[in-house]
Design an enzyme around this catalytic site. Structure first.
Site, PDB file in Angstrom:
ATOM      1  N   LEU A  95       0.878  -1.162   0.000  1.00  0.00           N
ATOM      2  CA  LEU A  95       0.000   0.000   0.000  1.00  0.00           C
ATOM      3  C   LEU A  95       0.918   1.215   0.000  1.00  0.00           C
ATOM      4  CD1 LEU A  95      -2.733  -0.939   2.656  1.00  0.00           C
ATOM      5  CD2 LEU A  95      -3.068  -0.685   0.184  1.00  0.00           C
ATOM      6  N   ASP A  96       0.607   2.218  -0.813  1.00  0.00           N
ATOM      7  CA  ASP A  96       1.522   3.346  -0.900  1.00  0.00           C
ATOM      8  C   ASP A  96       1.471   4.210   0.361  1.00  0.00           C
ATOM      9  OD1 ASP A  96      -0.566   5.268  -1.156  1.00  0.00           O
ATOM     10  OD2 ASP A  96      -0.659   4.939  -3.311  1.00  0.00           O
ATOM     11  N   LEU A  97       2.356   5.188   0.419  1.00  0.00           N
ATOM     12  CA  LEU A  97       2.547   6.003   1.617  1.00  0.00           C
ATOM     13  C   LEU A  97       1.243   6.551   2.171  1.00  0.00           C
ATOM     14  CD1 LEU A  97       4.528   7.590   3.530  1.00  0.00           C
ATOM     15  CD2 LEU A  97       4.463   9.420   1.821  1.00  0.00           C
TER      16      LEU A  97
END
Length: 248
Positions: A95-97
């Site tokens: 999952l991105d930042l």
């Protein structure tokens, strides 16, 4: 080697190529070798312990953490925030930042690969908040599948749920995991995502898990969902933990 916590699968392959791994006293040149509990495996002359039984955890990733083991920009990673008593784990996908929600963790490289394979086709569902007041027909292109910068996105399941002030909520389902796929797709139809929460990954659900919490999937449920044979299970009861801050 990965199961025993010696190294990641990629690093283990490098160690083998460097001649640092021996099985029953003989160096091996390829990772394509089946070993049993009766075989003695050594790395740099030291015997490694038997691997732990395969395990799987649900983790509610908060926004603001990256999912890499180390970050070149010095940002905090999920591994900085996980409970200290959790064994060595790998993430299933990313999952991105700025995304949050369900992230699967496992101590088993085989399970990680099985869960990430495109051929499994497991649906991943997200709650998505976008700026503005879109209409249902605005998502038609996403339901049909789009191509951006030469990259094709498969059709998405998109349901417009409700308007909340200056934002709208939608539920999005997809069977791929391309980089920033939902954000990029929404931008293509003129919408900006300002919150993205993964709520399920195949049969595994975020449920009521709070941000930062970890819950182990019961061994029988894991085996049933993944079609695995039974092995010596870890403690059966799932444990929900919240990381306690370190003393400064």
């Amino acid at each position: 080697m990965a199961r025993a916590g010696v190294a990641s699968r990629r690093d283990a392959e490098k160690m083998i190529a460097e001649g640092r791994v021996r099985v029953n006293g003989k160096p091996i040149a390829s990772p394509a070798l089946n070993v049993t509990a009766r075989d003695k495996v050594e790395v740099d002359g030291k015997a490694i312990s038997a691997p732990e039984p395969a395990r799987l955890w649900l983790y509610h990733k908060p926004s603001g953490l990256v999912t890499t083991t180390r970050d070149e920009q010095g940002r905090r990673t999920i591994f900085d925030a996980l409970p200290e008593d959790l064994p060595r784990v790998m993430t299933v996908g990313r999952l991105d930042l700025n995304s949050e929600g369900l992230l699967l963790l496992t101590n088993d490289g085989g399970i990680k690969r099985r869960l990430e394979l495109p051929s499994t086709g497991w649906l991943r569902r997200y709650r998505v908040r976008v700026k503005g007041a879109p209409k249902d027909e605005d998502f038609a292109a996403l339901r049909e599948g789009i191509t951006l910068d030469g990259e094709t996105f498969q059709p998405m399941q998109v349901t417009l749920d409700r308007q909340q002030g200056a934002n709208a909520w939608a539920t999005v389902g997809l069977r791929e995991g391309k980089n920033r796929e939902i954000r990029r797709a929404m931008e293509a139809v003129g919408l900006s995502v300002n919150r993205l929460i993964r709520i399920s990954y195949g049969p595994f659900q975020l449920g009521q898990l709070k941000a930062g919490e970890v819950e182990e999937v019961r061994p029988k449920i894991m085996r049933d969902q993944l079609g695995l044979e039974a092995e010596t299970p870890p403690p059966a009861k799932p444990v929900r933990r919240v990381r306690k801050p370190r003393n400064s």
